[in-house]
Motif scaffolding. Structure first.
Motif, mmCIF file in Angstrom:
data_model
loop_
_atom_site.group_PDB
_atom_site.id
_atom_site.type_symbol
_atom_site.label_atom_id
_atom_site.label_comp_id
_atom_site.label_asym_id
_atom_site.label_seq_id
_atom_site.Cartn_x
_atom_site.Cartn_y
_atom_site.Cartn_z
ATOM 1 N N MET A 1 0.809 -1.222 0.000
ATOM 2 C CA MET A 1 0.000 0.000 0.000
ATOM 3 C C MET A 1 0.846 1.277 0.000
ATOM 4 O O MET A 1 0.451 2.291 -0.576
ATOM 5 C CB MET A 1 -0.931 -0.008 1.214
ATOM 6 C CG MET A 1 -1.956 1.110 1.235
ATOM 7 S SD MET A 1 -3.190 0.780 2.528
ATOM 8 C CE MET A 1 -4.154 2.290 2.486
ATOM 9 N N ASN A 2 2.021 1.228 0.633
ATOM 10 C CA ASN A 2 2.865 2.413 0.746
ATOM 11 C C ASN A 2 4.202 2.194 0.046
ATOM 12 O O ASN A 2 4.779 1.107 0.123
ATOM 13 C CB ASN A 2 3.130 2.752 2.215
ATOM 14 C CG ASN A 2 1.853 3.028 2.990
ATOM 15 O OD1 ASN A 2 1.251 2.113 3.539
ATOM 16 N ND2 ASN A 2 1.440 4.272 3.027
ATOM 17 N N ILE B 1 1.194 6.799 -0.353
ATOM 18 C CA ILE B 1 0.233 5.796 -0.806
ATOM 19 C C ILE B 1 0.455 5.501 -2.288
ATOM 20 O O ILE B 1 0.567 6.418 -3.104
ATOM 21 C CB ILE B 1 -1.212 6.290 -0.582
ATOM 22 C CG1 ILE B 1 -1.460 6.560 0.910
ATOM 23 C CG2 ILE B 1 -2.222 5.273 -1.115
ATOM 24 C CD1 ILE B 1 -1.348 5.338 1.790
ATOM 25 N N TYR C 1 -3.968 2.363 -4.483
ATOM 26 C CA TYR C 1 -4.589 2.309 -3.161
ATOM 27 C C TYR C 1 -5.154 3.674 -2.725
ATOM 28 O O TYR C 1 -5.707 3.790 -1.632
ATOM 29 C CB TYR C 1 -3.577 1.843 -2.106
ATOM 30 C CG TYR C 1 -3.607 0.356 -1.839
ATOM 31 C CD1 TYR C 1 -4.571 -0.212 -1.015
ATOM 32 C CD2 TYR C 1 -2.657 -0.482 -2.399
ATOM 33 C CE1 TYR C 1 -4.586 -1.575 -0.752
ATOM 34 C CE2 TYR C 1 -2.660 -1.853 -2.155
ATOM 35 C CZ TYR C 1 -3.633 -2.389 -1.325
ATOM 36 O OH TYR C 1 -3.654 -3.735 -1.088
ATOM 37 N N GLN D 1 -7.494 4.358 0.496
ATOM 38 C CA GLN D 1 -6.976 5.087 1.640
ATOM 39 C C GLN D 1 -7.928 6.201 2.060
ATOM 40 O O GLN D 1 -8.160 6.411 3.262
ATOM 41 C CB GLN D 1 -5.596 5.665 1.315
ATOM 42 C CG GLN D 1 -5.016 6.593 2.372
ATOM 43 C CD GLN D 1 -4.672 5.888 3.676
ATOM 44 O OE1 GLN D 1 -4.835 4.670 3.789
ATOM 45 N NE2 GLN D 1 -4.222 6.650 4.661
ATOM 46 N N GLN E 1 -9.662 6.291 5.758
ATOM 47 C CA GLN E 1 -9.530 7.413 6.691
ATOM 48 C C GLN E 1 -10.886 7.945 7.148
ATOM 49 O O GLN E 1 -10.997 8.494 8.243
ATOM 50 C CB GLN E 1 -8.724 8.534 6.032
ATOM 51 C CG GLN E 1 -7.236 8.207 5.898
ATOM 52 C CD GLN E 1 -6.456 9.337 5.268
ATOM 53 O OE1 GLN E 1 -6.968 10.087 4.425
ATOM 54 N NE2 GLN E 1 -5.203 9.489 5.673
#
Length: 472
Positions: free
Chosen positions: A10-11, A17, A21, A25, A29
């Protein structure tokens, strides 16, 4: 070793990010953690109600439990999947060519590309299959290829499962669960479907029917309700609209296989068998087997029935044969592997054995016939006592083991008790070989739920995630 050293799905390395994704994300959040927890509990309740369980042998508290389901999907961009799919297609074609070859002319052995004793003395090699032709030359109609991601994000094949690979029912049910729990997410992403897998499987099985048989009758052969994957056997039979049978439901007469029905005997043309070779026919293999069908091997050899997967496929997914798959791809296809193997030490070789014994604390050692995460040593996660005990086992029978570097398996955000944290994952795509090589996009993503663990197997406490292959 910290999780930050692993490729994060994902990162990126800077902590930003990854583009595929980004929408997820934003949604994450804006979603309260309690909603995720509530949804996970709802998923567990639904799975339990439907009966989606996995039997774990030897557990005192019971024979069945849920496979933990994680509500955070693993997302794969379209281009990434296309590259992986090409490698899967290539690999399975070469494996099928290899199995046909070793049961016929054995050209790859004569050419010295694979040591003959590695194949012919292998416990999974079935001399009974020598010279037997199978429809289309397809031995492994259903293959589960375990793929891992490491280092800077490159993919490797960790294992080929060609006997009775399981897990596809969880791939389908995980998708149904995500669509039920979080329908809003599927409005944000164009996710390739997987629910048509049973239709592809049935087409594949029917395509393997013997010549001259139109509309072949298919059945799923299960060891019974106490098998760890029984839910899957029943699920696939129901989804395909075919009979689920046990050995006692079948009999052989005049070179044909029949199942007992309330309307009388009915011939079965194709059997999707979920029973290991040893238990298929007590007249040919283990005489104490209560799971198989007496005379099944003779009917199979005479062309009276098709078995998927074929008897004898296990020789090609044995871990002692795995290091030679790149040789197979070159020998049969004249191509370079599109998906690489993990570097592997074969402990029957003196130099490999010496290196492994000197570096046990840094390596993963596996039994060549092992499966399910059993019979292995993960050096970095083992105590000195465990390492020394395993050293003795290796020295007693070095030919029974291979060793590999401890891969830095990629990590994916996972909803655990402490919140959202990275956990290591792998991927098992299911490759179907009939008239063509086909598969649904993605596969079953398995996740090691214990912090730092690299063992994703369900039998060892691993969980599953929905796998999203993006269509664009």
């Amino acid at each position: 070793m910290t999780v930050k050293q692993f490729f994060n799905e994902m990162n990126d390395a800077a902590g930003d990010i990854r583009p595929h994704y980004a929408k997820f994300q934003e949604w994450l959040q804006s979603t309260p953690p309690q909603r995720l927890a509530d949804k996970r509990e709802a998923a567990d309740a639904l799975f339990h109600r439907v009966g989606i369980t996995f039997a774990v042998y030897g557990e005192a508290e019971g024979t069945e439990r849920l496979i933990p389901f994680d509500v955070i999907p693993r997302i794969i961009p379209a281009k990434e999947w296309l590259d992986m799919a090409a490698g899967l297609r290539q690999r399975v074609k070469a494996l099928n060519a290899f199995i046909h070859d070793i049961y016929h002319d054995q050209e790859i052995l004569k050419a010295g590309r694979i040591p003959a004793e590695q194949v012919l003395a292998n416990g999974q090699y079935r001399r009974e299959m020598q010279g037997v032709d199978v429809p289309g030359g397809i031995y492994a109609a259903i293959a589960g290829i375990d793929v891992v991601r490491a280092g800077a994000g490159e993919y490797y094949v960790l294992e080929d499962n060609l006997r009775v690979p399981s897990g596809v029912s969880y791939m389908i049910e995980d998708r149904k669960m995500m669509m039920r729990l979080f329908p809003e997410l599927f409005a944000k992403y164009r996710v390739a479907p997987v629910e048509h897998y049973p239709d592809l499987l049935l087409d594949t099985l029917r395509a393997l029917g013997q010549k001259g048989v139109s509309g072949p009758t298919v059945a799923v052969l299960t060891p019974g309700a106490f098998n760890s994957a029984y839910f899957e056997h029943a699920f696939l039979a129901q989804q395909m609209g075919v009979e689920l049978v046990e050995g006692r439901d079948l009999f052989v007469r005049e070179g044909r296989v029949f199942m007992r029905t309330t309307q009388g005997p009915k011939q079965v043309d194709v059997i999707y068998r979920r029973i290991d070779d040893d238990f298929l026919d007590p007249l040919a293999f283990r005489p104490d087997s209560m799971l198989g069908v007496p005379g099944l091997l003779d009917a199979y050899r005479e062309g009276g029935v098709t078995l998927a997967n074929a008897i004898g496929t296990g020789v090609a997914d044995d871990k002692s044969i795995y290091p030679y798959v790149p040789e197979m791809i070159d020998f049969y296809l004249g191509e370079k592997p599109l998906l690489n193997n993990v570097p592997t030490y074969m402990l029957r070789k003196k130099e490999d054995l010496e290196y492994t014994l000197a570096n046990l604390a840094d390596l993963v050692v596996k039994e060549v016939h092992g499966a399910g995460g059993y019979g292995m040593l993960v050096g970095p996660a083992s105590t000195k006592e465990q390492i020394e005990d395993f050293r003795k086992r290796i020295l007693a029978s070095p030919e029974k083991y291979i060793a590999q570097p401890t891969l830095s398996l990629s990590a994916c955000p996972t909803f655990v008790e402490s919140g959202i944290a990275p956990r290591h994952i792998d991927l098992r795509p299911f490759v179907l070989s009939g008239k063509d090589v086909r598969f649904v996009p993605g596969g079953l993503t398995r996740v090691a739920l214990k912090a730092g663990s690299l063992v994703v197997n369900s039998s060892q406490g691993g969980g599953t995630k929905d796998t999203w292959v993006l269509e664009s």
